[in-house]
Scaffold this motif. Structure first.
Motif, PDB file in Angstrom:
ATOM      1  N   GLN A 124       9.551  49.311  15.074  1.00  0.00           N
ATOM      2  CA  GLN A 124       9.537  51.029  15.385  1.00  0.00           C
ATOM      3  C   GLN A 124       8.231  51.715  15.036  1.00  0.00           C
ATOM      4  O   GLN A 124       7.917  52.105  13.652  1.00  0.00           O
ATOM      5  N   VAL A 125       7.256  51.807  15.502  1.00  0.00           N
ATOM      6  CA  VAL A 125       5.939  52.226  15.455  1.00  0.00           C
ATOM      7  C   VAL A 125       5.997  53.675  14.968  1.00  0.00           C
ATOM      8  O   VAL A 125       5.144  54.163  14.490  1.00  0.00           O
ATOM      9  N   SER A 126       6.961  54.367  15.506  1.00  0.00           N
ATOM     10  CA  SER A 126       7.249  55.877  15.195  1.00  0.00           C
ATOM     11  C   SER A 126       7.382  56.231  13.759  1.00  0.00           C
ATOM     12  O   SER A 126       7.204  57.353  13.226  1.00  0.00           O
ATOM     13  N   ASP A 127       8.105  55.237  13.033  1.00  0.00           N
ATOM     14  CA  ASP A 127       8.214  55.281  11.815  1.00  0.00           C
ATOM     15  C   ASP A 127       7.730  54.321  10.973  1.00  0.00           C
ATOM     16  O   ASP A 127       7.900  53.022  10.889  1.00  0.00           O
ATOM     17  N   ARG A 128       6.884  54.669   9.913  1.00  0.00           N
ATOM     18  CA  ARG A 128       6.098  53.847   9.397  1.00  0.00           C
ATOM     19  C   ARG A 128       6.588  53.493   7.859  1.00  0.00           C
ATOM     20  O   ARG A 128       5.773  52.723   7.089  1.00  0.00           O
ATOM     21  N   SER A 130      12.941  53.403   4.954  1.00  0.00           N
ATOM     22  CA  SER A 130      13.817  53.928   5.989  1.00  0.00           C
ATOM     23  C   SER A 130      15.267  53.287   5.907  1.00  0.00           C
ATOM     24  O   SER A 130      16.514  53.877   6.273  1.00  0.00           O
TER      25      SER A 130
END
Length: 576
Positions: free
Chosen positions: A46-50, A209
């Motif tokens: 998920q590139v939106s959450d690094r 995360s």
């Protein structure tokens, strides 16, 4: 297997897709490692959450296995940051102690994992007791622990030892020398500070995360409090465990506390993995039967390559007041009859002495004799190649070598020595492996020849006045210490040493001392002192892929068979 060929079960898919906090109970062989791999793949894609993912477990072996699998399937980024893989101990040290120091201490914290092994000797010639016998806060002795080390506080004064222990503890605290038991004490103090706990919780939530806590049955109550704090800090926490594999009660492991903790997650967030990809139908049924009656819900379902294998569970009934050496011979015949590799089909027992007795292998009792310590450490290292645990046995051998050479005065000084010499990074390993190879014992080599070879290998780096012959003296028990497993018989191992591993065939030994209480528990009778012994048998039996044998005293064999057949588990009885 590549990601494209992986076909998760419905239970596995629910865990992979679950975006919130969950508590997962998994049967042996449930494929939880692969499920965690796929969950990590989903999150990290998920590139939106690094942010990263933290994977925590409770043994180095479990951590190593997970890291190998994550790397093999191309999940982990390089460099690893911001993700983290390590033991729960290391996580506490890295994020809650190392950056902030020790409460009320100006010294930089120094991790000495073998602090429990430090020797308490109040005056020359006094009986040495390890620091584990004393309370960390008060220095007061635990009479039961002291008695295990040969000191009866009812018959002798312990005051001088307690005074010395407290002095050692205060000096270590002032110098910042702490082990993981201390780490937990100081973490609890840190988290009692609400402002600190909130600030660090926000920082960890910004980095991770999700945090996966694997093998959570090996937690102790203090660990569960930390996991609960992480969850309340807004981090998605996934707890994965098999409560029936909790066999670290001596370390303060949880049993009932874990069930209570699971209830705080809510029914919708408590998931199960009951598909067993490791074992045959009979072994899966035995796994269920070997749990207490209250833990037999969600029975194992055979789903792997042996799901159609009809091999029964073998019960080896033995005579005598103690473990019989005929057990190994009977198991050998069963294994050979199935065409399985004998060298990877261990005999497992709660203690090494019981396992060795089952195959007729001599053993040496607890000793401080350097020659025996060296022989046992060398033999254990070479034996570990057959059934795992090579890293731990190499460290043990390194400890003993340093003791013999005079670099440390007791085995408990090991990590402090590595730190002082700046060799904590493992640079010592190649040299010790070379020494280990030279210390192998291969007949027709004689015991005397091995001893001379050991002296020759270790003498060059000795320090101090005593000669190598004074340190490595002849001993009548050396032959037993160097004795390997009898020719063409299965290897003997403790149950703790194979936790997390799997083998084509396994023989589990129930002793005359513990079998009755274990069977009482499995039959639903009160047996308060048998819980952990029963879990050990369960852990050992669930290591088997295709062939499981359980050795039991003759007087208890019919009861064991009735328990197994009560679950429609196919059995075959052998009298020896």
């Amino acid at each position: 297997m590549s990601a494209s060929t992986y076909s998760p079960t419905e239970q596995q898919q629910k865990i992979i897709e679950h975006d919130g906090t969950i508590f997962v109970t998994a049967c042996p062989g449930a494929g939880k490692t692969r499920t965690m791999v796929e969950r990590a793949r989903k999150i990290l894609s998920q590139v939106s959450d690094r942010r990263g993912v933290a994977f925590l477990s409770f043994t180095n072996a479990a951590v190593d296995e997970l890291q190998i699998r994550l790397n093999a399937f191309g999940v982990l980024p390089s460099p690893l940051f911001p993700s983290f893989i390590g033991t729960f101990d290391r996580f506490l040290w890295q994020f809650l102690i190392s950056p902030f120091g020790i409460p009320d201490c100006d010294a930089e914290p120094k991790l000495v994992p073998d602090k429990d092994d430090w020797q308490v000797v109040p005056f020359p010639g006094a009986h040495a007791l390890s620091l584990r016998c004393f309370d960390r806060a008060t220095g007061k002795v635990d009479p039961a622990s002291a008695k295990k080390e040969g000191f009866d506080v009812q018959a002798r004064s312990i005051k001088a030892h307690e005074t010395r222990a407290l002095s050692i503890l205060k000096t270590a605290r002032g110098n910042g020398q702490i082990d993981f038991d201390d780490v937990r004490v100081f973490v609890r103090k840190r988290l009692d500070d609400g402002a600190f706990a909130e600030r660090v919780g926000r920082a960890l939530a910004a980095r991770f995360s999700e945090i996966v806590v694997d093998e959570a049955q090996d937690c102790n109550p203090a660990d569960l409090q930390v996991v609960d704090w992480l969850r309340k800090s807004g981090i998605v926490v996934k707890v994965i465990c098999d409560p029936n594999q909790s066999i670290y009660e001596f370390r303060g492991g949880v049993t009932d506390e874990l069930e209570k903790f699971s209830n705080t997650f809510g029914t919708e967030n408590c998931l199960h993995m009951s598909g067993n990809f490791r074992s045959t139908p009979a072994i899966c049924l035995a796994n269920v039967a070997l749990r207490p009656p209250s833990s037999r819900a969600n029975p194992d379902r055979p789903l792997g390559r042996y799901r159609d294998d009809l091999t029964p569970v073998h019960i080896i009934s033995y005579n005598g007041a103690g473990v019989s050496e005929k057990i190994g011979l009977a198991f050998q015949r069963i294994v050979n009859g199935q065409g399985m590799p004998l060298n990877s089909s261990p005999v497992l027992a709660s203690t090494r002495a019981s396992a060795c007795r089952a195959i007729g292998q001599p053993t040496v009792g607890p000793t401080t004799h350097m020659t025996l310590l060296l022989a046992e450490a060398a033999m254990n290292y070479h034996f570990a190649f057959a059934v795992g645990a090579r890293r731990d046995t190499l460290i043990r051998l390194h400890r003993v070598i340093l003791l013999v050479q005079g670099h440390i005065s007791s085995l408990g000084d090991y990590h402090a020595y590595l730190s002082s010499e700046g060799i904590e990074d493992g640079r010592w390993r190649p040299d010790v492996i070379a020494l280990a190879n030279g210390l192998s014992f291969e007949p027709p080599q004689t015991v005397d020849q091995w001893l001379e070879k050991a002296r020759e290998l270790l003498a060059p780096r000795c320090t101090g006045q005593s000669t190598i012959k004074m340190r490595l003296k002849a001993h009548q028990g050396l032959g037993d210490a160097l004795a390997g497993a009898p020719f063409d018989l299965p290897p003997a191992r403790t149950i703790h040493s194979v936790k997390g591993l799997e083998f084509p065939a396994v023989c589990v030994v129930m002793t005359t001392k513990t079998a009755g209480g274990i069977l009482d528990l499995l039959e639903g009778k009160a047996s308060p002192d048998s819980d952990e012994e029963a879990r050990k048998i369960y852990v050992a039996a669930s290591r088997a892929e295709r062939l499981l044998a359980i050795a039991v005293p003759k007087s208890r064999a019919s009861r064991l068979q009735a328990i197994l057949t009560g679950f429609e588990c196919a059995t075959q009885l052998h009298q020896v």
